[in-house]
Design a protein around this motif. Structure first.
Motif, PDB file in Angstrom:
ATOM      1  N   LEU A  26      69.610  37.186  43.853  1.00 12.21           N
ATOM      2  CA  LEU A  26      70.233  35.878  43.749  1.00 12.21           C
ATOM      3  C   LEU A  26      69.346  34.888  44.501  1.00 12.21           C
ATOM      4  N   GLU A  28      68.041  30.550  45.118  1.00 15.07           N
ATOM      5  CA  GLU A  28      68.298  29.129  44.946  1.00 15.07           C
ATOM      6  C   GLU A  28      66.963  28.412  45.146  1.00 15.07           C
ATOM      7  N   SER A  38      69.294  23.408  43.874  1.00 12.19           N
ATOM      8  CA  SER A  38      69.829  23.819  42.575  1.00 12.19           C
ATOM      9  C   SER A  38      70.974  24.799  42.793  1.00 12.19           C
ATOM     10  N   PRO A  39      71.751  25.018  41.736  1.00 10.49           N
ATOM     11  CA  PRO A  39      72.745  26.097  41.825  1.00 10.49           C
ATOM     12  C   PRO A  39      72.031  27.446  41.930  1.00 10.49           C
ATOM     13  N   ARG A  40      72.706  28.435  42.415  1.00  9.17           N
ATOM     14  CA  ARG A  40      72.123  29.769  42.538  1.00  9.17           C
ATOM     15  C   ARG A  40      71.945  30.393  41.157  1.00  9.17           C
ATOM     16  N   GLN A  41      70.889  31.196  41.043  1.00  9.87           N
ATOM     17  CA  GLN A  41      70.561  31.851  39.786  1.00  9.87           C
ATOM     18  C   GLN A  41      70.099  33.274  40.067  1.00  9.87           C
ATOM     19  N   ILE A  42      69.961  34.058  39.021  1.00  7.81           N
ATOM     20  CA  ILE A  42      69.512  35.440  39.154  1.00  7.81           C
ATOM     21  C   ILE A  42      68.077  35.540  38.668  1.00  7.81           C
ATOM     22  N   ALA A  43      67.231  36.250  39.443  1.00  6.23           N
ATOM     23  CA  ALA A  43      65.827  36.429  39.077  1.00  6.23           C
ATOM     24  C   ALA A  43      65.436  37.894  39.220  1.00  6.23           C
ATOM     25  N   VAL A  59      59.142  30.326  36.390  1.00 10.43           N
ATOM     26  CA  VAL A  59      60.304  29.858  35.636  1.00 10.43           C
ATOM     27  C   VAL A  59      60.056  29.776  34.135  1.00 10.43           C
ATOM     28  N   ASP A  76      63.792  35.093  32.234  1.00  9.13           N
ATOM     29  CA  ASP A  76      63.462  33.676  32.389  1.00  9.13           C
ATOM     30  C   ASP A  76      62.922  33.383  33.780  1.00  9.13           C
ATOM     31  N   LEU A  77      63.409  34.087  34.787  1.00  9.14           N
ATOM     32  CA  LEU A  77      63.002  33.865  36.180  1.00  9.14           C
ATOM     33  C   LEU A  77      62.520  35.170  36.785  1.00  9.14           C
TER      34      LEU A  77
END
Length: 95
Positions: A26, A28, A38-43, A59, A76-77
């Motif tokens: 997780l 940010e 930014s909102p949190r994202q999964i990478a 990205v 994507d990440l």
């Protein structure tokens, strides 16, 4: 590429077959002062990063997939490096 902070691990008991064996984190994205931008994202983790690390995140979907060297995975990440410092406008920012 963007700079971000790892804020947690993603635990999944069931994954798509293309995701099996990859660590998910997780993240940010952060600004130059280290504030969340930014909102949190999964990478996907391609750099053996951990919670609290400042990381370089690819990205671009196609390039993110290339980091994992896997044509099947949809990504994507992807975390591609752990940063200890960077320079911007003549100043060095250390973490």
């Amino acid at each position: 590429m963007k700079i971000g902070r790892v804020v947690g691990n993603v635990v999944s008991t069931v994954k798509n077959n293309t995701h099996f064996g990859y660590k998910l984190l997780l993240i940010e994205f952060i600004d130059a002062q280290g504030r969340a931008a930014s909102p949190r994202q999964i990478a996907f983790d391609g750099a053996d990063a951990g919670v609290g690390d400042i990381v370089l995140i690819n990205v671009d979907g196609g390039a993110a997939k290339m980091m994992l060297e896997d044509e099947e995975v949809i990504a994507d990440l992807t975390i591609c490096g752990v940063l200890d410092h960077f320079s911007m406008d003549g100043e060095t920012v250390r973490y």
